[in-house]
Design a protein around this motif. Structure first.
Motif, short mmCIF file in Angstrom:
data_model
loop_
_atom_site.label_atom_id
_atom_site.label_comp_id
_atom_site.label_asym_id
_atom_site.label_seq_id
_atom_site.Cartn_x
_atom_site.Cartn_y
_atom_site.Cartn_z
N GLY A 18 39.80 25.87 40.09
CA GLY A 18 39.91 26.51 41.39
C GLY A 18 38.66 26.31 42.22
O GLY A 18 37.72 25.61 41.82
N SER A 27 39.87 18.82 39.61
CA SER A 27 39.20 19.67 40.59
C SER A 27 39.52 19.12 41.97
O SER A 27 39.34 17.94 42.23
CB SER A 27 37.69 19.65 40.35
N TYR A 60 35.44 31.25 40.75
CA TYR A 60 35.06 32.04 41.92
C TYR A 60 34.22 33.28 41.57
O TYR A 60 33.11 33.44 42.06
CB TYR A 60 36.31 32.47 42.70
N SER A 70 46.85 29.35 40.75
CA SER A 70 47.21 30.14 39.58
C SER A 70 48.73 30.23 39.45
O SER A 70 49.29 30.07 38.35
CB SER A 70 46.60 31.54 39.70
N PHE A 94 44.46 27.41 34.32
CA PHE A 94 43.78 27.50 35.61
C PHE A 94 42.38 28.00 35.34
O PHE A 94 42.18 29.07 34.76
CB PHE A 94 44.53 28.46 36.54
N SER A 95 41.38 27.22 35.72
CA SER A 95 39.97 27.57 35.52
C SER A 95 39.42 28.06 36.85
O SER A 95 39.25 27.28 37.78
CB SER A 95 39.18 26.36 35.05
N ASN A 96 39.15 29.34 36.92
CA ASN A 96 38.74 29.94 38.19
C ASN A 96 37.24 30.26 38.17
O ASN A 96 36.81 31.20 37.52
CB ASN A 96 39.53 31.22 38.43
N ASN A 105 43.02 29.77 45.39
CA ASN A 105 42.99 29.99 43.95
C ASN A 105 44.23 30.74 43.47
O ASN A 105 44.77 30.44 42.41
CB ASN A 105 41.72 30.73 43.54
N ASP A 106 44.69 31.69 44.26
CA ASP A 106 45.92 32.40 43.93
C ASP A 106 47.10 31.43 43.89
O ASP A 106 47.94 31.48 42.99
CB ASP A 106 46.17 33.54 44.92
#
Length: 162
Positions: A91, A39, A149, A128, A145-147, A124-125
């Motif tokens: 993310g 993270s 948001y 990813s 990828f753990s998002n 985040n994009d």
């Protein structure tokens, strides 16, 4: 906050102790099967980019995002080199909605700081896309990828549902 280079040093020390305890073969197997969770970004933006005078004059938000994504990429390569094969790259949350950011947003009526949230979405994009690239570059890696948001934003906007 411990810098990533220092975290890697601690991790190498842990691996040495694990090898002594389990033997090299079992230690390597344990590392390969372990889930490594990474993270980064929230403190980097809120504490280092926005809060430190002059930092924003060194980098545009996009340049700083690229800088941090490069650090993440390098860190993942190093973890991979140390035997990690299962990695979750986390993310950013809607960092403009964190309590401190809302509390200090007097001009915005204590609402979420949209600029910070937009930067989180862009970052985040980038993460990813980085995940997709690294999955192609590193054989045998299981990288996700753990998002957080969207789900966290829904919790903030509709707390009664949760």
């Amino acid at each position: 906050m411990i810098p990533l280079w220092k975290q890697l040093e601690y991790y190498k020390g842990y691996q040495k102790k694990l090898s002594v305890y389990l033997g090299e073969s079992r230690a390597n197997e344990t590392v390969a099967k372990a889930l490594h969770i990474i993270s980064l970004g929230t403190n980097d933006f809120l504490e280092n980019y926005f809060a430190i005078p002059g930092r924003a004059s060194q980098y545009t938000p996009r340049e700083y995002q690229n800088f941090l994504a490069g650090i993440a990429e390098n860190f993942i390569y190093k973890l991979y080199g140390l035997g990690a094969r299962k990695i979750s790259l986390g993310g950013l949350p809607p960092m403009g909605c964190l309590p401190l950011e809302r509390t200090t947003n007097f001009v915005g009526g204590n609402e979420c700081v949209s600029n910070y949230n937009n930067i989180a979405l862009e970052f985040n994009d980038n993460l990813s896309k980085l995940t997709t690239k690294l999955k192609k570059d590193l054989p045998g890696i299981r990288l996700v990828f753990s998002n957080p948001y969207d789900i966290l934003l829904q919790i903030i906007k509709r707390p009664a549902q949760y």
